[in-house]
Write a protein that holds these residues in place. Sequence first.
Motif, short mmCIF file in Angstrom:
data_model
loop_
_atom_site.label_atom_id
_atom_site.label_comp_id
_atom_site.label_asym_id
_atom_site.label_seq_id
_atom_site.Cartn_x
_atom_site.Cartn_y
_atom_site.Cartn_z
N ILE A 66 0.83 -1.20 0.00
CA ILE A 66 0.00 0.00 0.00
C ILE A 66 0.86 1.25 0.00
CG2 ILE A 66 -1.71 1.31 1.31
CD1 ILE A 66 -2.67 -1.41 2.41
N SER A 67 1.88 1.27 0.84
CA SER A 67 2.71 2.48 0.94
C SER A 67 3.46 2.75 -0.36
CB SER A 67 3.67 2.36 2.11
OG SER A 67 4.54 1.27 1.92
N SER A 68 3.93 1.72 -1.04
CA SER A 68 4.65 1.95 -2.29
C SER A 68 3.71 2.45 -3.38
CB SER A 68 5.37 0.68 -2.75
OG SER A 68 4.44 -0.34 -3.03
N LYS A 69 2.47 1.96 -3.40
CA LYS A 69 1.51 2.46 -4.39
C LYS A 69 1.15 3.90 -4.13
CE LYS A 69 -0.44 -2.04 -5.40
NZ LYS A 69 -1.59 -2.92 -5.30
N VAL A 70 0.96 4.25 -2.87
CA VAL A 70 0.63 5.63 -2.52
C VAL A 70 1.80 6.55 -2.84
CG1 VAL A 70 0.14 7.17 -0.58
CG2 VAL A 70 -1.10 5.03 -0.80
N MET A 71 3.00 6.12 -2.50
CA MET A 71 4.17 6.95 -2.76
C MET A 71 4.43 7.11 -4.26
SD MET A 71 5.28 8.26 -0.07
CE MET A 71 6.82 8.93 -0.64
N SER A 72 4.13 6.09 -5.07
CA SER A 72 4.34 6.22 -6.51
C SER A 72 3.34 7.20 -7.12
CB SER A 72 4.24 4.86 -7.20
OG SER A 72 2.92 4.37 -7.15
N LEU A 73 2.23 7.46 -6.45
CA LEU A 73 1.27 8.46 -6.94
C LEU A 73 1.54 9.84 -6.37
CD1 LEU A 73 -2.03 6.39 -6.65
CD2 LEU A 73 -0.76 6.94 -8.72
N ILE A 74 1.89 9.92 -5.10
CA ILE A 74 2.05 11.22 -4.43
C ILE A 74 3.39 11.87 -4.73
CG2 ILE A 74 2.28 12.28 -2.15
CD1 ILE A 74 0.10 10.49 -1.17
N LEU A 75 4.46 11.09 -4.80
CA LEU A 75 5.79 11.65 -4.99
C LEU A 75 5.93 12.46 -6.29
CD1 LEU A 75 8.42 11.77 -3.42
CD2 LEU A 75 9.18 9.77 -4.67
N PHE A 84 9.94 21.49 -9.18
CA PHE A 84 9.94 21.74 -10.62
C PHE A 84 8.69 22.51 -11.03
CE2 PHE A 84 12.42 17.93 -9.83
CZ PHE A 84 13.61 18.25 -10.46
N LYS A 85 8.37 23.55 -10.29
CA LYS A 85 7.14 24.32 -10.50
C LYS A 85 7.14 25.04 -11.85
CE LYS A 85 4.01 26.83 -7.59
NZ LYS A 85 3.85 27.48 -6.32
N GLY A 86 8.23 25.67 -12.22
CA GLY A 86 8.26 26.44 -13.45
C GLY A 86 8.86 25.69 -14.61
N SER A 87 9.06 24.40 -14.48
CA SER A 87 9.70 23.63 -15.54
C SER A 87 8.72 23.35 -16.67
CB SER A 87 10.22 22.31 -14.99
OG SER A 87 11.16 22.56 -13.98
N GLY A 88 9.30 22.91 -17.79
CA GLY A 88 8.49 22.58 -18.94
C GLY A 88 7.84 21.21 -18.81
N ILE A 89 7.03 20.86 -19.79
CA ILE A 89 6.26 19.62 -19.74
C ILE A 89 7.17 18.40 -19.86
CG2 ILE A 89 5.75 19.52 -22.21
CD1 ILE A 89 2.89 18.67 -21.31
N VAL A 90 8.24 18.51 -20.63
CA VAL A 90 9.16 17.37 -20.79
C VAL A 90 9.88 17.09 -19.46
CG1 VAL A 90 11.20 16.54 -22.01
CG2 VAL A 90 9.45 17.83 -23.24
N THR A 91 10.34 18.14 -18.81
CA THR A 91 11.02 17.97 -17.52
C THR A 91 10.07 17.39 -16.49
OG1 THR A 91 12.37 19.90 -18.04
CG2 THR A 91 12.39 19.14 -15.76
N LYS A 92 8.84 17.88 -16.47
CA LYS A 92 7.86 17.36 -15.50
C LYS A 92 7.54 15.90 -15.80
CE LYS A 92 5.69 21.55 -13.93
NZ LYS A 92 4.46 22.20 -13.56
N ALA A 93 7.47 15.54 -17.06
CA ALA A 93 7.19 14.14 -17.41
C ALA A 93 8.34 13.23 -16.97
CB ALA A 93 6.96 14.02 -18.90
N LEU A 94 9.56 13.66 -17.21
CA LEU A 94 10.71 12.86 -16.79
C LEU A 94 10.79 12.74 -15.27
CD1 LEU A 94 13.44 14.09 -19.30
CD2 LEU A 94 12.25 11.89 -19.28
N VAL A 95 10.55 13.86 -14.58
CA VAL A 95 10.55 13.82 -13.11
C VAL A 95 9.42 12.92 -12.62
CG1 VAL A 95 10.13 15.21 -11.05
CG2 VAL A 95 11.68 16.04 -12.80
N GLY A 96 8.28 12.99 -13.27
CA GLY A 96 7.15 12.13 -12.88
C GLY A 96 7.47 10.66 -13.05
N LEU A 97 8.10 10.30 -14.15
CA LEU A 97 8.47 8.90 -14.36
C LEU A 97 9.52 8.44 -13.34
CD1 LEU A 97 8.67 8.73 -18.25
CD2 LEU A 97 7.01 7.61 -16.77
N ALA A 98 10.54 9.26 -13.15
CA ALA A 98 11.61 8.87 -12.22
C ALA A 98 11.11 8.78 -10.79
CB ALA A 98 12.76 9.87 -12.31
N SER A 99 10.34 9.77 -10.35
CA SER A 99 9.86 9.73 -8.96
C SER A 99 8.80 8.65 -8.78
CB SER A 99 9.34 11.10 -8.54
OG SER A 99 8.28 11.50 -9.38
N GLY A 100 8.07 8.30 -9.82
CA GLY A 100 7.13 7.18 -9.73
C GLY A 100 7.85 5.87 -9.52
#
Length: 147
Positions: A66-75, A84-100
């Motif tokens: 449960i904790s790993s599933k929640v963390m893969s969504l929240i992180l 990465f608030k002001g970053s572009g869509i590509v950077t946010k996508a890469l960060v999203g994949l890596a942090s997931g």
Amino acid sequence: MSRKYNINNLEDLHQQVRLLKAEYRFKGDALVGDSKKYLHQFTLGAFIKKYATPSAFLKIDDKFNISSKVMSLILPLVMNSTFFKGSGIVTKALVGLASGKVGKSLDAEHLSAIFNSVRSWFSKSKKKKETDPLDVDYGIPPDSETY
């Protein structure tokens, strides 16, 4: 179950009746007490006491992650909205994949270890090592006559 009683007169009969009534009351009270204990284990409080403990959460978390599933969504959400608030869509996508991926590898034990290490950074060390009076070194060798 057949019992054999040694009854010779009316007094023995009355005594045996009193004994059987007392045994009946005792067994009835024991049956009521046991049934209350049995039914108490199915109350809401008993379920909370049994399953809402940290060790029970770790057992459930080992089975369902449960904790790993929640963390893969929240992180990814937290990383993209804070660091990465002001970053572009590509950077946010890469960060999203890596942090997931990183979030999937975290479980309850890792999270508690991270929390404890961060908490230790901010808590002051109040435990000072006190030397034992017996272990104080006065510079006198143990072989000397004054020791």
